[in-house]
Design a protein around this motif. Structure first.
Motif, short mmCIF file in Angstrom:
data_model
loop_
_atom_site.label_atom_id
_atom_site.label_comp_id
_atom_site.label_asym_id
_atom_site.label_seq_id
_atom_site.Cartn_x
_atom_site.Cartn_y
_atom_site.Cartn_z
N PHE A 1 -25.04 -64.83 10.25
CA PHE A 1 -25.43 -64.48 11.31
C PHE A 1 -25.66 -62.94 11.26
N THR A 2 -24.73 -62.13 10.63
CA THR A 2 -24.80 -60.72 10.21
C THR A 2 -25.99 -60.15 9.74
N LEU A 3 -26.44 -61.17 8.53
CA LEU A 3 -27.61 -60.78 7.87
C LEU A 3 -29.00 -60.91 8.69
N ILE A 4 -28.74 -62.18 9.72
CA ILE A 4 -30.17 -62.10 10.32
C ILE A 4 -30.14 -60.96 11.34
N PRO B 1 -30.48 -71.08 10.08
CA PRO B 1 -30.39 -72.07 11.32
C PRO B 1 -31.64 -72.08 12.14
N SER B 2 -31.96 -73.46 12.51
CA SER B 2 -33.27 -73.57 13.19
C SER B 2 -33.29 -72.73 14.55
N ASP B 3 -32.14 -72.56 15.00
CA ASP B 3 -31.91 -71.48 16.27
C ASP B 3 -32.69 -70.07 15.98
N TYR B 4 -32.61 -69.67 14.95
CA TYR B 4 -33.04 -68.40 14.39
C TYR B 4 -34.29 -68.41 13.86
N HIS B 5 -34.93 -69.57 13.68
CA HIS B 5 -36.52 -69.61 13.21
C HIS B 5 -37.38 -68.50 14.24
N LEU B 6 -37.39 -68.56 15.25
CA LEU B 6 -38.07 -67.59 16.19
C LEU B 6 -37.96 -66.25 15.64
N THR B 7 -36.59 -65.85 15.46
CA THR B 7 -36.21 -64.52 14.98
C THR B 7 -37.04 -64.32 13.75
#
Length: 459
Positions: free
Chosen positions: A5-8, A38-44
């Protein structure tokens, strides 16, 4: 997981600065490639890809751009969306930057049914307007597809283009593209019907060239080619039109005129240092030895254009008009004002008026026209059969026959009467007292004015 999460989050912040957008993409790409994103961060990540492409498009090269797009398409995100439309915008820029980019493949993956409402909006500016995203995408897809003769248009793309034609009725290029799609799908009659409307609204030389390509009727093809050549003075814009016309003329054994067109093609191509095609030499070899080129000129071209014009304008309204006056417009160009008995008027260039064997006499013209914003847009002009017009109007009581009585006003100008119909001085050239004449009458209340006058011909 906290490390991921930090990397994202760090990558997302870096992507917001064009100078570090590539770093953001490079930092997060391994995570995506190893299926650890994680798929929740695909949009990001999708937005990071977009910013990376936008910031580095011209320097990154075609391979890197395609690699980033491929990563985008594997993301689990909803489409359509603002991001999805943004990626289409970037792809349009990639196509302009890297010619080897396959835009057709991209749009097929992107989805013909993934446009948002905003993608259909035409952008307006102070100096005009810019086509919508939909129009740009269709144009680029067609541009690439047309380079492959065997290309088969997906039905979904045909449906998208048809929808765009209905959405943008003034976009002639879209209608041309739709006609090409129909032709590739073997729906020739539909394409030709569409072209009737295109040519009716926009009489441009290149549209007649399109018609010549589309029809399998050789006579119509010849007529359309003649129309295009008559309209375009610069042979550089006509491509192989002269060559195609020459081929038809050779099949008709009209070798003198065919040689004219072959010479026009050859002179244009050699003057511009263009390579002449093998078809030229093949056709040149079919011209009999000793043939002398005989150019029949623009008059011949206009006569041969009649079939194509009739095919296009047969359902248009027509009226009988005559020339009231000539004048020069603000640009100093000569113009002719045509009038009809019902009050319709039109202004045309004198070059559009067909020549008569009796140029000193007043002429009647049959004019095909279209109403455009309160004015008459002339589509076709031919000399009318005067006697036929007189016979038709005689039955309606709109023709007066009798002896011409001439008078002179205080300024020395002539005017006249035929029965109780007034004849203005501008109609009296070539007439003398006592001439037995036929007059087409224009009524204004109880007063009658001559619209057209000619010497009576006994039947």
């Amino acid at each position: 997981m906290d490390k991921i999460f930090t990397l994202i989050n760090e990558a997302y912040k870096l992507s917001q600065n064009p100078m570090t957008a590539s770093q953001a993409y490079d930092n997060l790409y391994p995570l995506y490639k190893n299926n650890e994103l994680p798929s929740d961060y695909h949009l990001t990540f999708g937005w990071i890809i977009y910013r990376h492409l936008k910031a580095n498009l011209k320097e990154m090269g075609s391979v890197a751009a395609r690699k980033a797009l491929a990563a985008y398409f594997r993301l689990e995100i909803s489409r359509p969306s603002v991001l999805h439309s943004s990626m289409l915008f970037i792809a349009i820029q990639i196509e302009k930057t890297y010619p080897e980019f396959l835009f057709c493949k991209f749009l097929e993956m992107w989805g013909f049914d993934r446009f948002r409402d905003d993608d259909w909006i035409i952008q307006k500016a102070e100096n005009g307007q810019y086509p919508s995203t939909v129009q740009k995408a269709i144009a680029l897809y067609m541009k690439e597809a047309e380079t492959t003769p065997s290309f088969q248009y997906p039905e979904a793309f045909a449906e998208l283009t048809g929808k765009a034609v209905r959405r943008y009725p003034a976009d002639v290029e879209l209608k041309r593209q739709m006609a090409k799609i129909l032709m590739r799908k073997g729906r020739r009659e539909e394409a030709l019907r569409l072209y009737t409307g295109i040519l009716g609204d926009n009489c441009k030389y290149y549209l007649w060239l399109d018609l010549a390509e589309m029809t399998d009727d050789v006579r119509l093809r010849k007529s359309a080619l003649c129309k295009a050549i008559a309209m375009q003075k610069k042979d550089e814009f006509l491509g192989t039109a002269h060559l195609k016309l020459a081929r038809i003329l050779i099949d008709e054994n009209d070798f003198p005129q065919a040689l004219v067109d072959l010479n026009n093609y050859y002179d244009t191509y050699t003057r511009n240092k263009w390579k002449t095609g093998t078809l030229y030499w093949e056709l040149k070899g079919k011209i009999p030895s000793g043939t002398v080129a005989a150019d029949r000129g623009k008059e011949w071209l206009l006569r041969e254009s009649a079939m194509a014009e009739e095919w296009t304008y047969s359902d248009f309204p027509s009226t009988i008009m005559t020339m009231k006056e000539t004048f020069r417009n603000r640009q100093g160009k000569e113009r002719c004002k045509l009038v009809a008995t019902d009050g319709l008027t039109a202004v045309v260039s004198p070059t559009l008026l067909p020549k008569s064997q009796a140029p000193d006499q007043q002429q009647l013209y049959e004019v095909k026209y279209q109403q455009e914003e309160g004015r008459i847009a002339v589509k076709k002009i031919v000399l009318a059969n005067i006697q036929k017009v007189l016979d038709g109007l005689q039955e309606k009581g709109a023709v007066v026959s009798g002896k011409l009585r001439l008078k002179t006003n205080a300024k020395g100008s002539r005017y006249g009467f035929v029965s109780n119909c007034y004849v203005g001085s501008h109609l009296l050239n070539g007439f003398i007292e006592g001439d037995f004449v036929d007059v087409i009458v224009k009524s204004e209340g109880e007063r009658k004015f001559a619209f057209f006058i000619c010497k009576h011909v006994k039947k």
